[in-house]
Design a protein around this motif. Sequence first.
Motif, PDB file in Angstrom:
ATOM      1  N   UNK A  31       0.385 -52.851 103.241  1.00 60.72           N
ATOM      2  CA  UNK A  31       0.359 -52.523 104.596  1.00 60.72           C
ATOM      3  C   UNK A  31       1.652 -51.774 105.025  1.00 60.72           C
ATOM      4  N   UNK A  32       2.768 -52.184 104.311  1.00 59.82           N
ATOM      5  CA  UNK A  32       4.221 -51.692 104.696  1.00 59.82           C
ATOM      6  C   UNK A  32       4.445 -50.766 103.478  1.00 59.82           C
ATOM      7  N   UNK A  33       4.239 -49.484 103.516  1.00 60.35           N
ATOM      8  CA  UNK A  33       4.328 -48.487 102.419  1.00 60.35           C
ATOM      9  C   UNK A  33       5.951 -48.380 102.323  1.00 60.35           C
ATOM     10  N   UNK A  34       6.712 -48.083 103.106  1.00 62.61           N
ATOM     11  CA  UNK A  34       8.071 -47.757 103.307  1.00 62.61           C
ATOM     12  C   UNK A  34       9.025 -49.047 102.589  1.00 62.61           C
ATOM     13  N   UNK A  35       8.515 -50.227 103.171  1.00 64.29           N
ATOM     14  CA  UNK A  35       9.421 -51.608 102.806  1.00 64.29           C
ATOM     15  C   UNK A  35       8.961 -51.838 101.303  1.00 64.29           C
ATOM     16  N   UNK A  36       7.689 -51.353 100.976  1.00 66.13           N
ATOM     17  CA  UNK A  36       7.168 -51.711  99.376  1.00 66.13           C
ATOM     18  C   UNK A  36       8.164 -50.831  98.473  1.00 66.13           C
ATOM     19  N   UNK A  37       8.095 -49.341  98.781  1.00 64.93           N
ATOM     20  CA  UNK A  37       8.862 -48.524  98.222  1.00 64.93           C
ATOM     21  C   UNK A  37      10.142 -48.996  97.929  1.00 64.93           C
TER      22      UNK A  37
END
Length: 267
Positions: A31-37
Amino acid sequence: MTEARGPFGPRRGTHGRRAPGTPCWVSLMVHGLTATERFYGELFGWKFEPGPQQLGPYSWALLDGHRVGGIGQLAPDLHLPIAWTPHFATDDVDRTAEAVRLCGGTVGVGPVEARGTGRLVIGSDTSGAVFGVWQGVPGTGTAVTGVHGTPAWTELLTFETASVTKFYKTLFGYEEEPVVSAGLDYVTLRLDGVPVAGVHGVGHSLPRDRGSHWLTYFQVDDADAALRRVAELGGRVLEPAHDSPHGRVAKVADPEGALLALVQDPR
């Protein structure tokens, strides 16, 4: 788990493509692409660049400019399990998709084009575990292995091995090698004698909230240091590092709950 370096290396068939049935890619939808990256970038040293966008925002994960996996963003209204998904090579994704159905599995997505790099299918096996099938152009897929932050092994955790092993043997032509050990229900899947994946029957230890699922092992230089970094970055340590015949192994979850294992080469 068996040989940690087996499946994601450059095992290839004709015309530079990986032999059908070889694990060739790993992908995660969150759901949170930026945080996961940010989490995986700090943990594994990955950099990111835009990938195919047919199914929504998606990024290639890179090590020294080489692709090792992908992370995509789920649509806000989709509440699917957050999990790393292995993809297996095929020379004909349409034929493999039909075989998935004929063998009792389900095709959920595809076949779809992936911006000139190939075609893919996302399906589930007879135990309900989700996996991908990838027909890529030469040179696509996981391009570097054997170093910190790269996929090292993939293993299906399920209730029992017999029925689902038959599914994958029929689909990809694997050879089955049961691991002989008291009380252990484990099968190594091989192609031409080379181990490519494992199936682990865990019985009632299978998490009810997750069901059968594939677990990806990522190689790390120092398992204990990696566990400390996971905790600092907001992940969870599920199984502390312990020594095994295949290296020092631990199991963790990222901030969105995706499971992964870490393995330190025993050298």
